[in-house]
Design a protein around this motif. Structure first.
Motif, PDB file in Angstrom:
ATOM      1  N   THR A  93      15.972 -36.051 -54.915  1.00  0.00           N
ATOM      2  CA  THR A  93      15.253 -35.446 -56.040  1.00  0.00           C
ATOM      3  C   THR A  93      14.094 -36.338 -56.448  1.00  0.00           C
ATOM      4  OG1 THR A  93      17.275 -34.383 -56.821  1.00  0.00           O
ATOM      5  CG2 THR A  93      15.476 -34.586 -58.397  1.00  0.00           C
ATOM      6  N   LEU A  94      12.930 -35.731 -56.671  1.00  0.00           N
ATOM      7  CA  LEU A  94      11.740 -36.439 -57.129  1.00  0.00           C
ATOM      8  C   LEU A  94      11.601 -36.294 -58.636  1.00  0.00           C
ATOM      9  CD1 LEU A  94       9.411 -35.082 -54.345  1.00  0.00           C
ATOM     10  CD2 LEU A  94       9.778 -37.519 -54.732  1.00  0.00           C
ATOM     11  N   CYS A  95      11.217 -37.376 -59.303  1.00  0.00           N
ATOM     12  CA  CYS A  95      11.013 -37.322 -60.754  1.00  0.00           C
ATOM     13  C   CYS A  95       9.672 -37.954 -61.091  1.00  0.00           C
ATOM     14  CB  CYS A  95      12.145 -38.024 -61.494  1.00  0.00           C
ATOM     15  SG  CYS A  95      12.308 -39.794 -61.152  1.00  0.00           S
ATOM     16  N   GLY A  96       9.007 -37.394 -62.086  1.00  0.00           N
ATOM     17  CA  GLY A  96       7.717 -37.938 -62.496  1.00  0.00           C
ATOM     18  C   GLY A  96       6.997 -37.001 -63.437  1.00  0.00           C
ATOM     19  N   GLY A  97       5.686 -37.203 -63.574  1.00  0.00           N
ATOM     20  CA  GLY A  97       4.918 -36.375 -64.491  1.00  0.00           C
ATOM     21  C   GLY A  97       5.401 -36.537 -65.916  1.00  0.00           C
ATOM     22  N   GLU A  98       5.369 -35.446 -66.672  1.00  0.00           N
ATOM     23  CA  GLU A  98       5.803 -35.476 -68.070  1.00  0.00           C
ATOM     24  C   GLU A  98       7.263 -35.091 -68.226  1.00  0.00           C
ATOM     25  OE1 GLU A  98       3.012 -32.975 -70.186  1.00  0.00           O
ATOM     26  OE2 GLU A  98       2.005 -34.767 -70.901  1.00  0.00           O
ATOM     27  N   GLY A  99       8.035 -35.232 -67.166  1.00  0.00           N
ATOM     28  CA  GLY A  99       9.439 -34.879 -67.231  1.00  0.00           C
ATOM     29  C   GLY A  99       9.853 -33.900 -66.150  1.00  0.00           C
ATOM     30  N   TYR A 100       9.052 -33.798 -65.091  1.00  0.00           N
ATOM     31  CA  TYR A 100       9.335 -32.846 -64.034  1.00  0.00           C
ATOM     32  C   TYR A 100      10.325 -33.415 -63.031  1.00  0.00           C
ATOM     33  CZ  TYR A 100       5.334 -30.293 -65.810  1.00  0.00           C
ATOM     34  OH  TYR A 100       4.465 -29.607 -66.618  1.00  0.00           O
ATOM     35  N   LEU A 101      11.108 -32.498 -62.453  1.00  0.00           N
ATOM     36  CA  LEU A 101      12.063 -32.827 -61.397  1.00  0.00           C
ATOM     37  C   LEU A 101      11.902 -31.816 -60.275  1.00  0.00           C
ATOM     38  CD1 LEU A 101      15.020 -33.279 -63.833  1.00  0.00           C
ATOM     39  CD2 LEU A 101      14.277 -35.103 -62.315  1.00  0.00           C
ATOM     40  N   PHE A 102      11.846 -32.322 -59.043  1.00  0.00           N
ATOM     41  CA  PHE A 102      11.782 -31.448 -57.879  1.00  0.00           C
ATOM     42  C   PHE A 102      12.994 -31.732 -57.001  1.00  0.00           C
ATOM     43  CE2 PHE A 102       7.444 -31.087 -59.258  1.00  0.00           C
ATOM     44  CZ  PHE A 102       7.102 -29.783 -58.930  1.00  0.00           C
ATOM     45  N   HIS A 103      13.854 -30.733 -56.878  1.00  0.00           N
ATOM     46  CA  HIS A 103      15.070 -30.849 -56.079  1.00  0.00           C
ATOM     47  C   HIS A 103      14.994 -29.854 -54.929  1.00  0.00           C
ATOM     48  CE1 HIS A 103      19.202 -31.825 -55.237  1.00  0.00           C
ATOM     49  NE2 HIS A 103      19.584 -30.569 -55.371  1.00  0.00           N
ATOM     50  N   LYS A 104      14.984 -30.386 -53.693  1.00  0.00           N
ATOM     51  CA  LYS A 104      14.855 -29.543 -52.497  1.00  0.00           C
ATOM     52  C   LYS A 104      13.586 -28.687 -52.566  1.00  0.00           C
ATOM     53  CE  LYS A 104      19.873 -29.368 -51.925  1.00  0.00           C
ATOM     54  NZ  LYS A 104      21.083 -28.501 -51.878  1.00  0.00           N
ATOM     55  N   ASN A 105      12.483 -29.334 -52.962  1.00  0.00           N
ATOM     56  CA  ASN A 105      11.167 -28.694 -53.053  1.00  0.00           C
ATOM     57  C   ASN A 105      11.102 -27.560 -54.078  1.00  0.00           C
ATOM     58  OD1 ASN A 105       9.813 -30.325 -51.215  1.00  0.00           O
ATOM     59  ND2 ASN A 105      10.529 -29.094 -49.477  1.00  0.00           N
ATOM     60  N   ARG A 106      12.042 -27.530 -55.014  1.00  0.00           N
ATOM     61  CA  ARG A 106      12.006 -26.532 -56.080  1.00  0.00           C
ATOM     62  C   ARG A 106      12.017 -27.260 -57.427  1.00  0.00           C
ATOM     63  NH1 ARG A 106      16.862 -22.523 -54.989  1.00  0.00           N
ATOM     64  NH2 ARG A 106      17.919 -24.492 -54.575  1.00  0.00           N
ATOM     65  N   ILE A 107      11.281 -26.718 -58.374  1.00  0.00           N
ATOM     66  CA  ILE A 107      11.207 -27.360 -59.675  1.00  0.00           C
ATOM     67  C   ILE A 107      12.473 -27.043 -60.467  1.00  0.00           C
ATOM     68  CG2 ILE A 107       9.990 -25.428 -60.804  1.00  0.00           C
ATOM     69  CD1 ILE A 107       8.411 -27.587 -62.373  1.00  0.00           C
ATOM     70  N   VAL A 108      13.087 -28.083 -61.049  1.00  0.00           N
ATOM     71  CA  VAL A 108      14.313 -27.908 -61.824  1.00  0.00           C
ATOM     72  C   VAL A 108      13.930 -27.368 -63.198  1.00  0.00           C
ATOM     73  CG1 VAL A 108      16.283 -29.060 -62.874  1.00  0.00           C
ATOM     74  CG2 VAL A 108      15.512 -29.729 -60.589  1.00  0.00           C
ATOM     75  N   TYR A 109      14.460 -26.186 -63.488  1.00  0.00           N
ATOM     76  CA  TYR A 109      14.176 -25.605 -64.794  1.00  0.00           C
ATOM     77  C   TYR A 109      15.508 -25.112 -65.322  1.00  0.00           C
ATOM     78  CZ  TYR A 109      13.905 -20.441 -65.453  1.00  0.00           C
ATOM     79  OH  TYR A 109      14.150 -19.122 -65.705  1.00  0.00           O
ATOM     80  N   ASP A 110      16.265 -26.031 -65.858  1.00  0.00           N
ATOM     81  CA  ASP A 110      17.625 -25.774 -66.289  1.00  0.00           C
ATOM     82  C   ASP A 110      17.702 -25.851 -67.809  1.00  0.00           C
ATOM     83  OD1 ASP A 110      20.561 -26.649 -66.952  1.00  0.00           O
ATOM     84  OD2 ASP A 110      20.636 -25.884 -64.901  1.00  0.00           O
ATOM     85  N   PRO A 111      18.393 -24.907 -68.470  1.00  0.00           N
ATOM     86  CA  PRO A 111      18.441 -24.913 -69.932  1.00  0.00           C
ATOM     87  C   PRO A 111      19.116 -26.142 -70.533  1.00  0.00           C
ATOM     88  CG  PRO A 111      19.966 -23.291 -69.028  1.00  0.00           C
ATOM     89  CD  PRO A 111      19.109 -23.755 -67.893  1.00  0.00           C
ATOM     90  N   LEU A 112      19.898 -26.861 -69.735  1.00  0.00           N
ATOM     91  CA  LEU A 112      20.512 -28.087 -70.250  1.00  0.00           C
ATOM     92  C   LEU A 112      19.552 -29.273 -70.198  1.00  0.00           C
ATOM     93  CD1 LEU A 112      24.097 -27.917 -68.718  1.00  0.00           C
ATOM     94  CD2 LEU A 112      23.409 -27.438 -71.063  1.00  0.00           C
ATOM     95  N   LEU A 113      18.422 -29.122 -69.489  1.00  0.00           N
ATOM     96  CA  LEU A 113      17.509 -30.248 -69.284  1.00  0.00           C
ATOM     97  C   LEU A 113      16.091 -29.985 -69.786  1.00  0.00           C
ATOM     98  CD1 LEU A 113      18.589 -31.141 -65.640  1.00  0.00           C
ATOM     99  CD2 LEU A 113      19.232 -32.350 -67.721  1.00  0.00           C
ATOM    100  N   ILE A 114      15.718 -28.732 -69.965  1.00  0.00           N
ATOM    101  CA  ILE A 114      14.348 -28.389 -70.358  1.00  0.00           C
ATOM    102  C   ILE A 114      14.397 -27.433 -71.539  1.00  0.00           C
ATOM    103  CG2 ILE A 114      12.200 -27.284 -69.630  1.00  0.00           C
ATOM    104  CD1 ILE A 114      12.745 -28.153 -66.816  1.00  0.00           C
ATOM    105  N   PRO A 115      13.657 -27.695 -72.614  1.00  0.00           N
ATOM    106  CA  PRO A 115      13.644 -26.782 -73.759  1.00  0.00           C
ATOM    107  C   PRO A 115      13.064 -25.421 -73.392  1.00  0.00           C
ATOM    108  CG  PRO A 115      12.643 -28.909 -74.312  1.00  0.00           C
ATOM    109  CD  PRO A 115      12.832 -28.891 -72.835  1.00  0.00           C
ATOM    110  N   TRP A 116      13.442 -24.420 -74.167  1.00  0.00           N
ATOM    111  CA  TRP A 116      12.994 -23.057 -73.922  1.00  0.00           C
ATOM    112  C   TRP A 116      11.470 -22.965 -73.957  1.00  0.00           C
ATOM    113  CZ3 TRP A 116      10.268 -19.575 -76.997  1.00  0.00           C
ATOM    114  CH2 TRP A 116      10.238 -18.249 -76.541  1.00  0.00           C
ATOM    115  N   GLU A 117      10.823 -23.667 -74.893  1.00  0.00           N
ATOM    116  CA  GLU A 117       9.366 -23.599 -74.995  1.00  0.00           C
ATOM    117  C   GLU A 117       8.697 -24.109 -73.718  1.00  0.00           C
ATOM    118  OE1 GLU A 117      11.272 -25.088 -77.232  1.00  0.00           O
ATOM    119  OE2 GLU A 117      10.759 -24.449 -79.272  1.00  0.00           O
ATOM    120  N   TRP A 118       9.292 -25.127 -73.110  1.00  0.00           N
ATOM    121  CA  TRP A 118       8.716 -25.691 -71.891  1.00  0.00           C
ATOM    122  C   TRP A 118       8.877 -24.726 -70.721  1.00  0.00           C
ATOM    123  CZ3 TRP A 118      10.166 -31.055 -69.395  1.00  0.00           C
ATOM    124  CH2 TRP A 118       9.109 -31.456 -68.570  1.00  0.00           C
ATOM    125  N   ARG A 119      10.038 -24.104 -70.610  1.00  0.00           N
ATOM    126  CA  ARG A 119      10.241 -23.118 -69.551  1.00  0.00           C
ATOM    127  C   ARG A 119       9.262 -21.952 -69.703  1.00  0.00           C
ATOM    128  NH1 ARG A 119      15.555 -23.544 -71.231  1.00  0.00           N
ATOM    129  NH2 ARG A 119      15.797 -21.313 -71.535  1.00  0.00           N
TER     130      ARG A 119
END
Length: 405
Positions: A93-119
């Protein structure tokens, strides 16, 4: 009213934008890891605190026509399940930017890790997030704890969305900090760095610096991701543990710079020195004068250190001010402290009121529009005076001796 042709063009343009988004990845909370497996870096989820049923926010107290239908629905929600707190372990998993995560070339957008406004922002603006093909991996030999989020340099977001998750990881699994480094953006403000060291007790020698504006992302053997304690419409009740810890630490290490200042009005007047002022309150002078007449101390919180701000709000009984980072300090105010919020922009202040058990009075801005946030708006002075009167009566009843007859 927009014509059907214009609406179709707008929809086509939006779908064209969305087609350029990286594919999504939502994490699964299985397998469930033991504490030993967590330290070994086995992929999965380790729970800290169980899910709870709680209200999204306490009932708001302004006049019925002063909040929207959606906000009233949020404030009157029936008990709902708030997700458990815990920690994900991810490999490759790659991490960087303002809090981005890339797992298996897909951006992690999970409600336990990212606020609704950000999604929502990621979905509406594909250029906000980097594309996988643009990312340059930077290998790191040790496992990393990654706890950043969007707007990490924002004072309010730091205390609501970022620092509490690290506190709970340290509380429930301190051994993680023995073998893991911490990924820290190089533009983090000094006050944020000192809060990591002094409030959480972290060793700065274990910080791994990275540039959040570049396309270079960190690639460690595995990443530990503590879940968020605050979401768009609720806090996990365990968040109180962190804020009480911060209050006790601040009171033990600094005296309040304004002794016995129990009534505060938070001024944003210093923004007049900026070329473009965001959300200028046109009748700020008469609003401040009304609060001064009622015995309030007018202050700009940014003129005090973060420790002094915690001490200031911990002794307050009534706090008034415009919606923004300054009012987020109400997380450090005691239960029963009254909030008077001018021109609220979202439900965050009500979720703080729910967590800290504080009455919350809302005043909507007159003439305010998000699309013209640099234009002055006004606030009803007579409504402000009524709120001051209501808040004083509430505090008087709260401090009155109980009737034992």
């Amino acid at each position: 009213m927009d014509s059907p042709i214009k609406r179709l063009r707008d929809m086509a343009r939006l779908w064209k934008f969305r087609s350029k988004l990286p594919s999504w990845h939502r994490l699964d909370r299985s397998p469930r890891l033991t504490a030993e497996q967590l330290i070994q870096g086995i992929s999965g989820f380790h729970p800290f605190v169980a899910a709870e049923k709680s209200r999204g926010s306490i009932s708001l107290r302004p006049r019925p026509n002063s909040i929207s239908r959606q906000e009233r629905a949020w404030s009157e929600m029936t008990p709902q399940e708030i997700p458990e707190l815990g920690c994900f372990v991810l490999r490759n998993t790659l991490c960087g930017g303002e809090g981005y995560l890339f797992h298996k070339n897909r951006i992690v957008y999970d409600p336990l890790l990212i606020p609704w406004e950000w999604r929502k922002l990621l979905w509406s603006d594909p250029y906000h997030a980097p594309m996988p093909r643009e990312i340059r991996p930077r290998r790191w030999p040790r496992p990393l704890i990654y706890f950043m989020a969007r707007d990490h340099i924002n004072y309010g977001h730091w205390w609501l969305d970022i620092l509490p998750r690290l506190f709970h990881l340290k509380k429930h699994q301190p051994s993680c900090f023995v073998q893991c480094d911490l990924a820290v953006p190089d533009n983090l403000p000094i006050w944020a760095l000192t809060s990591l060291q002094e409030l959480i007790g972290l060793n700065p020698d274990r910080f791994v610096s990275y540039d959040p504006k570049s396309s270079e992302y960190l690639l460690p053997p595995w990443i530990l991701l503590p879940t968020m304690v605050h979401q768009s419409h609720h806090f996990h009740p365990a968040a109180n543990e962190f804020y009480e810890h911060a209050i006790q630490w601040a009171q033990a290490n600094v005296k309040s710079p304004l002794d016995r200042a129990s009534r505060l009005f938070l001024s944003r007047g210093q923004q007049s020195n900026r070329p473009v002022v965001n959300r200028p309150l046109g009748n700020i002078e008469e609003i401040e004068h009304a609060f001064v007449q009622a015995g309030y101390t007018v202050l700009a919180p940014e003129n005090f250190s973060w420790v002094e701000q915690i001490a200031l709000f911990a002794q307050a009984e009534i706090v008034a001010g415009e919606h923004g980072s300054a009012m987020k300090n109400m997380i450090f105010a005691r239960p029963g402290t009254v909030q008077i919020v001018i021109n609220h922009l979202n439900i965050n202040q009500a979720t703080i009121a729910a967590l800290r058990r504080q009455p919350c009075l809302i005043h909507r801005g007159i003439g305010f529009k998000h699309s013209r946030s640099h234009k002055p708006y006004r606030c009803d002075l007579s409504a402000i005076r009524k709120s001051i009167h209501w808040a004083e009566n509430y505090r008087r009843q709260l401090s009155a001796s109980p009737n034992t007859a």
